[in-house]
Design an enzyme around this catalytic site. Structure first.
Site, PDB file in Angstrom:
ATOM      1  N   GLU A   1       2.406 -33.273  43.308  1.00 17.77           N
ATOM      2  CA  GLU A   1       3.828 -33.566  43.193  1.00 17.77           C
ATOM      3  C   GLU A   1       4.649 -32.351  43.594  1.00 17.77           C
ATOM      4  O   GLU A   1       4.213 -31.216  43.404  1.00 17.77           O
ATOM      5  CB  GLU A   1       4.198 -33.915  41.741  1.00 17.77           C
ATOM      6  CG  GLU A   1       3.490 -35.119  41.164  1.00 17.77           C
ATOM      7  CD  GLU A   1       3.905 -35.385  39.733  1.00 17.77           C
ATOM      8  OE1 GLU A   1       3.668 -36.513  39.272  1.00 17.77           O
ATOM      9  OE2 GLU A   1       4.461 -34.478  39.082  1.00 17.77           O
TER      10      GLU A   1
ATOM     11  N   HIS B   1       1.653 -30.178  39.798  1.00 19.16           N
ATOM     12  CA  HIS B   1       3.026 -30.072  40.297  1.00 19.16           C
ATOM     13  C   HIS B   1       3.346 -28.589  40.493  1.00 19.16           C
ATOM     14  O   HIS B   1       4.010 -27.975  39.662  1.00 19.16           O
ATOM     15  CB  HIS B   1       3.995 -30.716  39.306  1.00 19.16           C
ATOM     16  CG  HIS B   1       5.386 -30.875  39.819  1.00 19.16           C
ATOM     17  ND1 HIS B   1       6.164 -31.965  39.513  1.00 19.16           N
ATOM     18  CD2 HIS B   1       6.154 -30.093  40.623  1.00 19.16           C
ATOM     19  CE1 HIS B   1       7.348 -31.844  40.095  1.00 19.16           C
ATOM     20  NE2 HIS B   1       7.355 -30.713  40.766  1.00 19.16           N
TER      21      HIS B   1
ATOM     22  N   HIS C   1       6.637 -39.229  33.069  1.00 21.24           N
ATOM     23  CA  HIS C   1       7.567 -38.327  32.393  1.00 21.24           C
ATOM     24  C   HIS C   1       7.848 -38.815  30.977  1.00 21.24           C
ATOM     25  O   HIS C   1       8.478 -39.848  30.770  1.00 21.24           O
ATOM     26  CB  HIS C   1       8.889 -38.153  33.143  1.00 21.24           C
ATOM     27  CG  HIS C   1       9.552 -36.834  32.825  1.00 21.24           C
ATOM     28  ND1 HIS C   1       9.307 -35.692  33.559  1.00 21.24           N
ATOM     29  CD2 HIS C   1      10.398 -36.480  31.851  1.00 21.24           C
ATOM     30  CE1 HIS C   1      10.004 -34.685  33.058  1.00 21.24           C
ATOM     31  NE2 HIS C   1      10.666 -35.134  32.017  1.00 21.24           N
TER      32      HIS C   1
END
Length: 237
Positions: free
Chosen positions: A70, A43, A190
């Site tokens: 991401e 990410h 997450h």
């Protein structure tokens, strides 16, 4: 079996804290794959405070499992994805200064914008996923963008799991059932951890992939990276 994609941002954070190239993110990714993980997630953020854009290019050359990038699809991110063509791109509405992801997309309000971005990536053969809160309106909105999958933002589940796991999972189960009925693949990520991942998987059998970084790397400090990866794989069977 639900696929495990390991987010290696925290390995890059540790490297960057000291400078140099230790730990090496490419070597870490290769080892994680050798331990059985079915994907590597990164990410990158605009300030490159952990994963750098060069890391993405270096990883693209060596990752043999699914590669997932991401991020918020600004112009620089779009170019990065198109230049490296991962297996999957996950669209996340991060603010520039966000410490970590803290909300999913409003897919209703941003429908036209997301349609444009999704179409751009899909034309290049890149599977697309949209990061969303466990809200059925957002799932329906995501389907209208033409996306392949949604990634359920699981912070709320993790936060409430210890107190009442039945309440914690309810909205996620409902959203997963809806997504599946709309032919959307279901990913999640997450704050999922060794403590709460098995129940999440048990309750959402259509779950295709989890992306886990902070908890997994933290747990590896105590239990060892190979051991932790294999424990996740066992819990996801």
């Amino acid at each position: 079996m639900t696929r495990l994609s390991v987010n290696i941002n925290k390995i890059a954070t540790l490297r960057n804290a000291r400078g140099g190239d230790m730990p090496n993110v490419v070597e870490a990714a290769q080892r994680i794959e050798s331990f059985g993980a079915q994907g590597i997630t990164v990410h990158p953020r605009p300030d490159e405070r952990h994963i750098t854009y060069q890391d993405v290019a270096d990883l693209k050359k060596v990752v043999t499992t699914e590669f997932n990038i991401e991020g918020n699809p600004n112009d620089k991110f779009i170019d990065l994805v198109l230049n490296n063509k991962p297996t999957q791109v996950t669209l996340v509405p991060d603010a520039v200064d966000a410490i970590t992801s803290d909300a999913g997309w409003d897919t209703v309000k941003n429908e036209d914008y997301l349609k444009e971005i999704v179409s751009l990536f899909k034309k290049e053969g890149i599977r697309t996923s949209i990061f969303v809160d466990p809200n059925q309106d957002m799932i329906t909105g995501a389907q209208k963008t033409g996306v392949d999958r949604i990634e359920l933002y699981t912070e709320a589940y993790a936060k409430h799991y210890q107190n009442n796991k039945l309440t914690a999972i309810r909205a996620y189960k409902e959203c997963a059932v809806l997504a599946d009925s709309l032919a959307l693949g279901v990913n999640a990520g997450h704050d999922l951890s060794l403590d709460n991942i098995a129940y999440f998987k048990e309750q959402i059998p259509v779950l295709k992939e989890v992306s886990i970084g902070h908890a997994l790397i933290s747990e590896a400090m105590y239990l060892g990276l190979e051991n932790v990866v294999k424990q996740y794989l066992n819990k996801l069977k």
